[in-house]
Motif scaffolding. Sequence first.
Motif, PDB file in Angstrom:
ATOM      1  N   PRO A  29      -9.186  26.433   5.828  1.00  0.00           N
ATOM      2  CA  PRO A  29     -10.363  26.202   6.673  1.00  0.00           C
ATOM      3  C   PRO A  29     -10.273  24.955   7.549  1.00  0.00           C
ATOM      4  CG  PRO A  29     -11.022  26.722   4.430  1.00  0.00           C
ATOM      5  CD  PRO A  29      -9.531  26.560   4.404  1.00  0.00           C
ATOM      6  N   PRO A  30     -10.405  25.128   8.856  1.00  0.00           N
ATOM      7  CA  PRO A  30     -10.327  23.976   9.756  1.00  0.00           C
ATOM      8  C   PRO A  30     -11.493  23.002   9.615  1.00  0.00           C
ATOM      9  CG  PRO A  30     -10.842  25.985  10.983  1.00  0.00           C
ATOM     10  CD  PRO A  30     -10.539  26.397   9.588  1.00  0.00           C
ATOM     11  N   ARG A  31     -12.592  23.433   8.963  1.00  0.00           N
ATOM     12  CA  ARG A  31     -13.704  22.483   8.839  1.00  0.00           C
ATOM     13  C   ARG A  31     -13.470  21.485   7.709  1.00  0.00           C
ATOM     14  NH1 ARG A  31     -16.362  26.988   8.127  1.00  0.00           N
ATOM     15  NH2 ARG A  31     -17.758  26.777   9.896  1.00  0.00           N
ATOM     16  N   LEU A  32     -12.433  21.692   6.898  1.00  0.00           N
ATOM     17  CA  LEU A  32     -12.052  20.664   5.923  1.00  0.00           C
ATOM     18  C   LEU A  32     -11.127  19.681   6.627  1.00  0.00           C
ATOM     19  CD1 LEU A  32     -11.170  22.666   2.669  1.00  0.00           C
ATOM     20  CD2 LEU A  32     -13.384  22.172   3.688  1.00  0.00           C
ATOM     21  N   LYS A  33     -11.402  18.406   6.473  1.00  0.00           N
ATOM     22  CA  LYS A  33     -10.515  17.422   7.115  1.00  0.00           C
ATOM     23  C   LYS A  33      -9.453  17.025   6.091  1.00  0.00           C
ATOM     24  CE  LYS A  33     -10.595  13.658  10.412  1.00  0.00           C
ATOM     25  NZ  LYS A  33      -9.680  14.309  11.350  1.00  0.00           N
ATOM     26  N   VAL A  34      -8.420  17.841   6.042  1.00  0.00           N
ATOM     27  CA  VAL A  34      -7.372  17.747   5.037  1.00  0.00           C
ATOM     28  C   VAL A  34      -6.027  17.569   5.753  1.00  0.00           C
ATOM     29  CG1 VAL A  34      -6.212  19.050   3.219  1.00  0.00           C
ATOM     30  CG2 VAL A  34      -8.666  19.275   3.509  1.00  0.00           C
ATOM     31  N   ALA A  35      -5.197  16.669   5.234  1.00  0.00           N
ATOM     32  CA  ALA A  35      -3.926  16.356   5.907  1.00  0.00           C
ATOM     33  C   ALA A  35      -3.095  17.611   6.177  1.00  0.00           C
ATOM     34  CB  ALA A  35      -3.129  15.356   5.071  1.00  0.00           C
ATOM     35  N   ALA A  36      -3.040  18.539   5.212  1.00  0.00           N
ATOM     36  CA  ALA A  36      -2.201  19.730   5.363  1.00  0.00           C
ATOM     37  C   ALA A  36      -2.568  20.542   6.606  1.00  0.00           C
ATOM     38  CB  ALA A  36      -2.291  20.596   4.106  1.00  0.00           C
TER      39      ALA A  36
ATOM     40  N   ALA B 196       0.859  -1.196   0.000  1.00  0.00           N
ATOM     41  CA  ALA B 196       0.000   0.000   0.000  1.00  0.00           C
ATOM     42  C   ALA B 196       0.893   1.243   0.000  1.00  0.00           C
ATOM     43  CB  ALA B 196      -0.912  -0.025   1.226  1.00  0.00           C
ATOM     44  N   ARG B 197       1.259   1.705  -1.205  1.00  0.00           N
ATOM     45  CA  ARG B 197       2.264   2.773  -1.319  1.00  0.00           C
ATOM     46  C   ARG B 197       1.799   3.922  -2.205  1.00  0.00           C
ATOM     47  NH1 ARG B 197       7.295   0.708   0.050  1.00  0.00           N
ATOM     48  NH2 ARG B 197       7.167  -1.463   0.653  1.00  0.00           N
ATOM     49  N   VAL B 198       2.471   5.088  -2.034  1.00  0.00           N
ATOM     50  CA  VAL B 198       2.276   6.214  -2.963  1.00  0.00           C
ATOM     51  C   VAL B 198       3.659   6.698  -3.407  1.00  0.00           C
ATOM     52  CG1 VAL B 198       0.085   7.097  -2.055  1.00  0.00           C
ATOM     53  CG2 VAL B 198       2.216   7.910  -1.077  1.00  0.00           C
ATOM     54  N   HIS B 199       3.679   7.453  -4.499  1.00  0.00           N
ATOM     55  CA  HIS B 199       4.957   7.948  -5.014  1.00  0.00           C
ATOM     56  C   HIS B 199       5.432   9.175  -4.220  1.00  0.00           C
ATOM     57  CE1 HIS B 199       8.040   9.276  -7.826  1.00  0.00           C
ATOM     58  NE2 HIS B 199       7.991   8.044  -8.305  1.00  0.00           N
ATOM     59  N   VAL B 200       6.766   9.281  -4.041  1.00  0.00           N
ATOM     60  CA  VAL B 200       7.303  10.406  -3.258  1.00  0.00           C
ATOM     61  C   VAL B 200       7.079  11.768  -3.923  1.00  0.00           C
ATOM     62  CG1 VAL B 200       9.057   9.160  -1.941  1.00  0.00           C
ATOM     63  CG2 VAL B 200       9.630  10.063  -4.219  1.00  0.00           C
ATOM     64  N   LEU B 201       6.799  11.776  -5.217  1.00  0.00           N
ATOM     65  CA  LEU B 201       6.576  13.068  -5.892  1.00  0.00           C
ATOM     66  C   LEU B 201       5.088  13.375  -6.076  1.00  0.00           C
ATOM     67  CD1 LEU B 201       9.434  13.234  -8.555  1.00  0.00           C
ATOM     68  CD2 LEU B 201       9.245  14.440  -6.380  1.00  0.00           C
ATOM     69  N   SER B 202       4.244  12.570  -5.486  1.00  0.00           N
ATOM     70  CA  SER B 202       2.803  12.825  -5.637  1.00  0.00           C
ATOM     71  C   SER B 202       2.404  14.057  -4.815  1.00  0.00           C
ATOM     72  CB  SER B 202       2.004  11.609  -5.167  1.00  0.00           C
ATOM     73  OG  SER B 202       2.311  11.333  -3.820  1.00  0.00           O
ATOM     74  N   PRO B 203       1.390  14.822  -5.284  1.00  0.00           N
ATOM     75  CA  PRO B 203       0.931  15.997  -4.523  1.00  0.00           C
ATOM     76  C   PRO B 203       0.483  15.656  -3.095  1.00  0.00           C
ATOM     77  CG  PRO B 203       0.156  16.111  -6.763  1.00  0.00           C
ATOM     78  CD  PRO B 203       0.768  14.752  -6.610  1.00  0.00           C
ATOM     79  N   THR B 204       0.058  14.429  -2.878  1.00  0.00           N
ATOM     80  CA  THR B 204      -0.340  14.091  -1.511  1.00  0.00           C
ATOM     81  C   THR B 204       0.879  14.089  -0.587  1.00  0.00           C
ATOM     82  OG1 THR B 204      -1.644  12.592  -0.139  1.00  0.00           O
ATOM     83  CG2 THR B 204      -0.277  11.548  -1.807  1.00  0.00           C
ATOM     84  N   VAL B 205       2.018  13.651  -1.093  1.00  0.00           N
ATOM     85  CA  VAL B 205       3.257  13.681  -0.292  1.00  0.00           C
ATOM     86  C   VAL B 205       3.827  15.095  -0.260  1.00  0.00           C
ATOM     87  CG1 VAL B 205       5.650  12.862  -0.148  1.00  0.00           C
ATOM     88  CG2 VAL B 205       3.821  11.255  -0.737  1.00  0.00           C
ATOM     89  N   LYS B 206       3.839  15.757  -1.408  1.00  0.00           N
ATOM     90  CA  LYS B 206       4.497  17.077  -1.477  1.00  0.00           C
ATOM     91  C   LYS B 206       3.722  18.167  -0.757  1.00  0.00           C
ATOM     92  CE  LYS B 206       5.006  17.121  -5.990  1.00  0.00           C
ATOM     93  NZ  LYS B 206       5.361  17.515  -7.366  1.00  0.00           N
ATOM     94  N   TYR B 207       2.374  18.105  -0.823  1.00  0.00           N
ATOM     95  CA  TYR B 207       1.587  19.231  -0.287  1.00  0.00           C
ATOM     96  C   TYR B 207       0.500  18.829   0.715  1.00  0.00           C
ATOM     97  CZ  TYR B 207       3.662  20.875  -4.624  1.00  0.00           C
ATOM     98  OH  TYR B 207       4.540  21.138  -5.626  1.00  0.00           O
TER      99      TYR B 207
END
Length: 305
Positions: A151-158, A19-30
């Motif tokens: 916005p804190p009401r978004l449940k977003v990793a960032a 279960a992996r993602v790429h290190v250059l994916s936007p989820t990892v970068k941002y």
Amino acid sequence: MSTPQFISINKTLVPYDDARVHVLSPTVKYGALVFEGLRAYWNAEQEQLYVIKLQEHFERFHNSVKAMRFDAKYSTEELTGIVLDLLRANEVRSDVHLRVAAYVEGSGLYDSTGPISLMCAAYGRGSGPLAAKTVSAGVVSWRRISDAATPPRLKVAANYHNARLGSLEAKINGYDEAIFLTSQGRVAEGAGSCLAIVRDGRLITPSKTEGILESVTRQAVLDIARDLGVATEERPVDRSELYFAEEAFFCGTGVEIAPVTSIDKLPVGDGQIGEVTRNIWDRYEASARGVGGHGPDWRTPVYPR
Ligand code: PMP
């Protein structure tokens, strides 16, 4: 955390190590990732596992996915199916925490809206007695992120960069948990949970416009309090009210109900778990395990009856 055998990625069950993602994916970068943290409770007598508040979690998930303009749309039925398939495939027969996340793959920049992948994982996380959940809390110098910026009401990793800074500051200063204030100096919430206090027997919690995540547990706590005949107030809360409180507790799917016994090194009430907190926890746990309290609308059973 015990490692599960399978994790669901794009509706396929894959072994944990794959279960992996790429290190250059936007989820990892941002941190371009929307998620939900859920819990499932095991009832040994009924030999049943209950996922709680699925509908409410997925409503918030849909809203965050929409606001982030992800190139994906999931139905609640689809997401429910993914959760149930995963729990059955892992043959879960104990209390678990679950994570469902939609995240941006590929190699785009911060404004890329796809391709989106969807994952779901469940891992062991027990639920102890209330006495084992007590915490000390301290108001931190970092302010809660605002709706005008992230916005804190978004449940977003960032958003959890803010939680991380506050939580680390609290721990360095000798507290178990952080309490964030808004940029206006009013009480917002904890790093990963909402906060409620009891004053003059009334349950008070900051309103949804006070820099909080619109917590599923916070709403459940308000519903339970009203059932128990405890008056509730959702309103702006001043910092100094924390020092006048008879009781205080954090609430969230992960922490469940965590009684706060001191704030800024001042005892909350008599420094013991309060009666309102205890009664709310008892009813919350009963509702989650299907042994009284609230009805079936709280719970989605995993196994056929
Ligand atoms: N606030 C924050 C910042 C959180 O991360 C969480 C945990 N998801 C909560 C509150 C509690 O939300 P919920 O009751 O929906 O788990």
